[in-house]
Design an enzyme around this catalytic site. Sequence first.
Site, short mmCIF file in Angstrom:
data_model
loop_
_atom_site.label_atom_id
_atom_site.label_comp_id
_atom_site.label_asym_id
_atom_site.label_seq_id
_atom_site.Cartn_x
_atom_site.Cartn_y
_atom_site.Cartn_z
N ARG A 1 44.83 26.08 52.30
CA ARG A 1 44.68 27.51 52.02
C ARG A 1 43.20 27.87 51.83
O ARG A 1 42.74 28.93 52.24
CB ARG A 1 45.48 27.82 50.75
CG ARG A 1 45.59 29.26 50.39
CD ARG A 1 46.67 29.95 51.18
NE ARG A 1 46.63 31.37 50.87
CZ ARG A 1 47.60 32.23 51.12
NH1 ARG A 1 48.70 31.82 51.72
NH2 ARG A 1 47.47 33.49 50.81
N ASN B 1 42.62 47.82 48.45
CA ASN B 1 43.99 47.52 48.88
C ASN B 1 44.88 48.74 48.65
O ASN B 1 44.67 49.50 47.71
CB ASN B 1 44.55 46.34 48.09
CG ASN B 1 45.96 45.97 48.50
OD1 ASN B 1 46.27 45.83 49.68
ND2 ASN B 1 46.85 45.84 47.52
N HIS C 1 48.91 49.74 48.00
CA HIS C 1 50.16 49.11 47.57
C HIS C 1 51.25 50.18 47.44
O HIS C 1 51.01 51.25 46.88
CB HIS C 1 49.95 48.40 46.23
CG HIS C 1 51.19 47.72 45.73
ND1 HIS C 1 51.62 46.53 46.27
CD2 HIS C 1 52.09 48.07 44.79
CE1 HIS C 1 52.75 46.18 45.67
NE2 HIS C 1 53.05 47.09 44.76
N GLY D 1 43.76 38.72 40.68
CA GLY D 1 45.20 38.74 40.41
C GLY D 1 45.97 39.33 41.59
O GLY D 1 45.38 39.68 42.61
N ASP E 1 47.57 42.37 42.86
CA ASP E 1 47.66 43.83 42.68
C ASP E 1 47.27 44.27 41.26
O ASP E 1 47.85 45.22 40.72
CB ASP E 1 49.08 44.32 43.02
CG ASP E 1 49.45 44.02 44.47
OD1 ASP E 1 48.57 44.07 45.33
OD2 ASP E 1 50.64 43.75 44.73
C1 GAR Z 1 52.06 49.83 53.36
O1 GAR Z 1 53.07 50.60 52.74
C2 GAR Z 1 51.33 49.01 52.31
O2 GAR Z 1 51.24 49.63 51.08
C3 GAR Z 1 52.23 47.80 52.22
O3 GAR Z 1 52.57 47.53 53.54
C4 GAR Z 1 52.66 48.76 54.26
C5 GAR Z 1 51.88 48.59 55.54
O4 GAR Z 1 52.16 49.62 56.44
N1 GAR Z 1 51.53 46.73 51.60
C6 GAR Z 1 52.10 45.88 50.75
O5 GAR Z 1 53.27 45.89 50.49
C7 GAR Z 1 51.15 44.87 50.15
N2 GAR Z 1 51.78 44.14 49.10
P1 GAR Z 1 51.30 49.78 57.77
O6 GAR Z 1 51.19 48.39 58.42
O7 GAR Z 1 52.09 50.71 58.61
O8 GAR Z 1 49.95 50.32 57.39
#
Ligand code: GAR
Length: 205
Positions: A67, A109, A111, A145, A147
Amino acid sequence: PARLVVLVSGSGSNLQALLDAIAADPEGYGARVVAVGADRGGIAGLERAERAGIPTFVCRVKDHPTREAWDRALTEATAAHEPDLVVSAGFMKIVGKEFLARYGGRIVNTHPALLPSFPGAHGVRDALAYGVKVTGCTVHFVDDGVDTGPIIAQGVVEVVEEDTEEGEAALHERIKEVERELLVDVVGRLARNGYRIEGRKVRIP
Ligand code: GAR
Protein backbone atom coordinates in the site's frame (compact mmCIF):
# COMPACT_ATOMS: atom_id res chain seq x y z
CA PRO A 1 -5.45 29.96 -12.48
CA ALA A 2 -4.84 27.37 -9.76
CA ARG A 3 -3.83 23.95 -11.02
CA LEU A 4 -6.18 21.13 -10.01
CA VAL A 5 -5.53 17.41 -10.08
CA VAL A 6 -8.87 15.63 -9.67
CA LEU A 7 -8.96 12.04 -8.37
CA VAL A 8 -11.93 9.82 -9.29
CA SER A 9 -13.08 6.21 -8.95
CA GLY A 10 -16.44 6.23 -10.68
CA SER A 11 -18.85 8.15 -12.81
CA GLY A 12 -17.07 11.47 -12.38
CA SER A 13 -20.15 13.67 -12.34
CA ASN A 14 -18.48 15.95 -9.80
CA LEU A 15 -15.45 16.18 -12.09
CA GLN A 16 -17.83 17.03 -14.94
CA ALA A 17 -19.38 19.82 -12.90
CA LEU A 18 -15.92 21.31 -12.35
CA LEU A 19 -15.07 20.98 -16.05
CA ASP A 20 -18.35 22.63 -17.03
CA ALA A 21 -17.85 25.53 -14.62
CA ILE A 22 -14.33 26.09 -15.93
CA ALA A 23 -15.46 25.87 -19.57
CA ALA A 24 -18.23 28.37 -18.87
CA ASP A 25 -15.77 30.93 -17.49
CA PRO A 26 -12.16 29.89 -18.05
CA GLU A 27 -10.71 33.20 -16.83
CA GLY A 28 -13.15 33.91 -14.03
CA TYR A 29 -13.36 30.52 -12.34
CA GLY A 30 -9.83 30.74 -11.03
CA ALA A 31 -8.76 27.13 -11.53
CA ARG A 32 -8.25 24.59 -14.26
CA VAL A 33 -8.00 20.82 -14.24
CA VAL A 34 -4.48 19.84 -15.30
CA ALA A 35 -4.90 16.08 -14.83
CA VAL A 36 -7.35 13.43 -13.67
CA GLY A 37 -6.14 10.42 -11.74
CA ALA A 38 -7.97 7.19 -10.89
CA ASP A 39 -7.42 4.02 -8.88
CA ARG A 40 -8.92 1.89 -11.66
CA GLY A 41 -9.29 1.94 -15.41
CA GLY A 42 -12.40 1.82 -17.56
CA ILE A 43 -14.50 4.28 -15.59
CA ALA A 44 -16.69 7.08 -16.88
CA GLY A 45 -14.69 9.62 -14.91
CA LEU A 46 -11.62 8.94 -17.06
CA GLU A 47 -13.67 9.14 -20.25
CA ARG A 48 -14.97 12.53 -19.21
CA ALA A 49 -11.38 13.73 -18.78
CA GLU A 50 -10.31 12.31 -22.12
CA ARG A 51 -13.26 13.94 -23.86
CA ALA A 52 -12.14 17.25 -22.39
CA GLY A 53 -8.58 16.66 -23.59
CA ILE A 54 -7.18 16.40 -20.07
CA PRO A 55 -4.26 14.05 -19.30
CA THR A 56 -5.15 11.05 -17.13
CA PHE A 57 -3.27 8.54 -15.02
CA VAL A 58 -4.31 5.29 -13.36
CA CYS A 59 -2.71 4.06 -10.18
CA ARG A 60 -4.02 0.66 -9.05
CA VAL A 61 -3.28 -0.74 -5.62
CA LYS A 62 -2.87 -4.24 -7.02
CA ASP A 63 -0.08 -3.14 -9.35
CA HIS A 64 2.11 -2.35 -6.34
CA PRO A 65 3.73 -4.67 -3.80
CA THR A 66 2.51 -2.68 -0.80
CA ARG A 67 0.00 0.00 0.00
CA GLU A 68 2.93 2.32 0.74
CA ALA A 69 4.36 1.72 -2.72
CA TRP A 70 0.96 2.50 -4.22
CA ASP A 71 0.77 5.70 -2.20
CA ARG A 72 4.23 6.72 -3.39
CA ALA A 73 3.26 6.04 -7.01
CA LEU A 74 0.05 8.05 -6.60
CA THR A 75 2.03 10.90 -5.06
CA GLU A 76 4.54 10.89 -7.90
CA ALA A 77 1.90 10.65 -10.62
CA THR A 78 0.05 13.57 -9.03
CA ALA A 79 3.20 15.61 -8.44
CA ALA A 80 4.14 15.31 -12.12
CA HIS A 81 1.26 17.71 -12.81
CA GLU A 82 2.31 20.21 -10.12
CA PRO A 83 -1.13 20.82 -8.62
CA ASP A 84 -1.95 23.68 -6.28
CA LEU A 85 -4.99 21.73 -5.07
CA VAL A 86 -5.97 18.07 -5.27
CA VAL A 87 -9.71 17.37 -5.47
CA SER A 88 -10.88 13.94 -4.38
CA ALA A 89 -14.20 13.70 -6.23
CA GLY A 90 -15.57 10.24 -5.59
CA PHE A 91 -12.08 8.79 -5.11
CA MET A 92 -12.74 5.66 -3.04
CA LYS A 93 -9.26 5.18 -1.59
CA ILE A 94 -7.68 6.57 1.54
CA VAL A 95 -4.46 8.31 0.62
CA GLY A 96 -1.37 7.42 2.63
CA LYS A 97 1.40 9.15 4.58
CA GLU A 98 3.49 10.24 1.66
CA PHE A 99 0.56 11.77 -0.22
CA LEU A 100 -0.49 13.61 2.93
CA ALA A 101 3.04 14.80 3.65
CA ARG A 102 3.19 16.35 0.20
CA TYR A 103 -0.36 17.61 -0.22
CA GLY A 104 -1.72 17.93 3.32
CA GLY A 105 -3.87 21.06 3.61
CA ARG A 106 -4.33 21.09 -0.16
CA ILE A 107 -6.57 18.03 -0.65
CA VAL A 108 -10.30 18.72 -0.87
CA ASN A 109 -12.70 15.79 -0.55
CA THR A 110 -16.41 15.61 -1.10
CA HIS A 111 -18.48 13.19 0.96
CA PRO A 112 -22.17 12.29 0.56
CA ALA A 113 -23.25 12.80 4.19
CA LEU A 114 -23.20 15.48 6.86
CA LEU A 115 -19.89 14.76 8.58
CA PRO A 116 -18.98 13.88 11.24
CA SER A 117 -21.98 11.58 10.80
CA PHE A 118 -21.63 8.62 8.45
CA PRO A 119 -18.00 8.75 7.31
CA GLY A 120 -16.55 6.03 5.11
CA ALA A 121 -17.47 4.34 1.88
CA HIS A 122 -21.24 4.05 2.46
CA GLY A 123 -22.31 7.45 3.74
CA VAL A 124 -25.65 7.46 1.95
CA ARG A 125 -26.62 3.90 2.88
CA ASP A 126 -25.54 4.34 6.50
CA ALA A 127 -27.54 7.55 6.92
CA LEU A 128 -30.62 5.93 5.41
CA ALA A 129 -30.26 2.84 7.60
CA TYR A 130 -29.92 5.03 10.69
CA GLY A 131 -33.21 6.71 9.87
CA VAL A 132 -32.08 10.33 9.71
CA LYS A 133 -34.57 12.84 8.32
CA VAL A 134 -31.96 15.15 6.84
CA THR A 135 -28.61 14.31 5.34
CA GLY A 136 -26.48 15.99 2.70
CA CYS A 137 -22.90 16.44 1.62
CA THR A 138 -19.68 17.78 3.06
CA VAL A 139 -16.71 19.35 1.33
CA HIS A 140 -13.68 19.17 3.60
CA PHE A 141 -9.92 19.07 3.70
CA VAL A 142 -8.37 15.63 3.98
CA ASP A 143 -6.34 14.76 7.06
CA ASP A 144 -4.96 11.42 8.25
CA GLY A 145 -8.36 10.13 9.43
CA VAL A 146 -11.27 8.81 7.40
CA ASP A 147 -13.41 11.85 6.50
CA THR A 148 -12.28 13.68 9.65
CA GLY A 149 -10.55 16.78 8.24
CA PRO A 150 -11.64 20.43 8.62
CA ILE A 151 -15.05 21.10 7.09
CA ILE A 152 -15.26 23.81 4.44
CA ALA A 153 -18.95 23.68 3.51
CA GLN A 154 -22.02 21.49 3.77
CA GLY A 155 -25.29 21.14 1.90
CA VAL A 156 -28.52 19.74 3.29
CA VAL A 157 -30.87 17.26 1.63
CA GLU A 158 -34.11 16.02 3.13
CA VAL A 159 -34.79 12.32 3.32
CA VAL A 160 -38.26 11.56 1.98
CA GLU A 161 -40.54 8.61 2.59
CA GLU A 162 -39.80 7.09 -0.83
CA ASP A 163 -36.07 6.91 -0.02
CA THR A 164 -36.73 4.26 2.58
CA GLU A 165 -38.43 2.12 -0.05
CA GLU A 166 -36.33 2.89 -3.10
CA GLY A 167 -33.07 2.74 -1.22
CA GLU A 168 -29.89 4.72 -1.45
CA ALA A 169 -29.71 5.36 -5.21
CA ALA A 170 -32.52 7.94 -5.39
CA LEU A 171 -31.29 9.72 -2.27
CA HIS A 172 -27.71 9.70 -3.54
CA GLU A 173 -28.83 11.30 -6.80
CA ARG A 174 -30.50 14.16 -4.91
CA ILE A 175 -27.42 14.55 -2.72
CA LYS A 176 -25.19 14.67 -5.79
CA GLU A 177 -27.22 17.52 -7.28
CA VAL A 178 -26.45 19.61 -4.21
CA GLU A 179 -22.92 18.25 -3.94
CA ARG A 180 -21.83 19.21 -7.46
CA GLU A 181 -22.90 22.81 -6.95
CA LEU A 182 -21.23 22.96 -3.53
CA LEU A 183 -17.95 21.51 -4.80
CA VAL A 184 -17.82 23.89 -7.76
CA ASP A 185 -18.46 26.83 -5.45
CA VAL A 186 -15.91 25.78 -2.81
CA VAL A 187 -13.08 24.90 -5.19
CA GLY A 188 -13.56 28.17 -7.06
CA ARG A 189 -13.50 30.22 -3.88
CA LEU A 190 -10.41 28.43 -2.54
CA ALA A 191 -8.66 28.95 -5.85
CA ARG A 192 -9.62 32.60 -6.30
CA ASN A 193 -9.31 33.83 -2.74
CA GLY A 194 -6.75 31.57 -1.11
CA TYR A 195 -7.47 30.26 2.40
CA ARG A 196 -6.07 29.48 5.82
CA ILE A 197 -6.69 26.40 7.92
CA GLU A 198 -6.61 27.26 11.63
CA GLY A 199 -7.20 24.11 13.62
CA ARG A 200 -10.61 22.95 12.49
CA LYS A 201 -11.55 26.34 11.02
CA VAL A 202 -11.15 27.06 7.35
CA ARG A 203 -10.95 30.76 6.57
CA ILE A 204 -11.55 31.89 3.02
CA PRO A 205 -11.07 35.66 2.76
C1 GAR B 1 -20.06 11.40 -4.68
O1 GAR B 1 -21.36 11.43 -4.13
C2 GAR B 1 -19.03 11.47 -3.57
O2 GAR B 1 -19.43 12.22 -2.48
C3 GAR B 1 -18.93 10.01 -3.19
O3 GAR B 1 -18.94 9.33 -4.40
C4 GAR B 1 -19.77 10.05 -5.33
C5 GAR B 1 -19.00 10.19 -6.62
O4 GAR B 1 -19.83 10.60 -7.66
N1 GAR B 1 -17.74 9.79 -2.45
C6 GAR B 1 -17.66 8.96 -1.42
O5 GAR B 1 -18.57 8.25 -1.06
C7 GAR B 1 -16.31 8.94 -0.73
N2 GAR B 1 -16.38 8.19 0.49
P1 GAR B 1 -19.21 11.02 -9.06
O6 GAR B 1 -18.19 9.95 -9.46
O7 GAR B 1 -20.37 11.04 -9.99
O8 GAR B 1 -18.57 12.37 -8.90
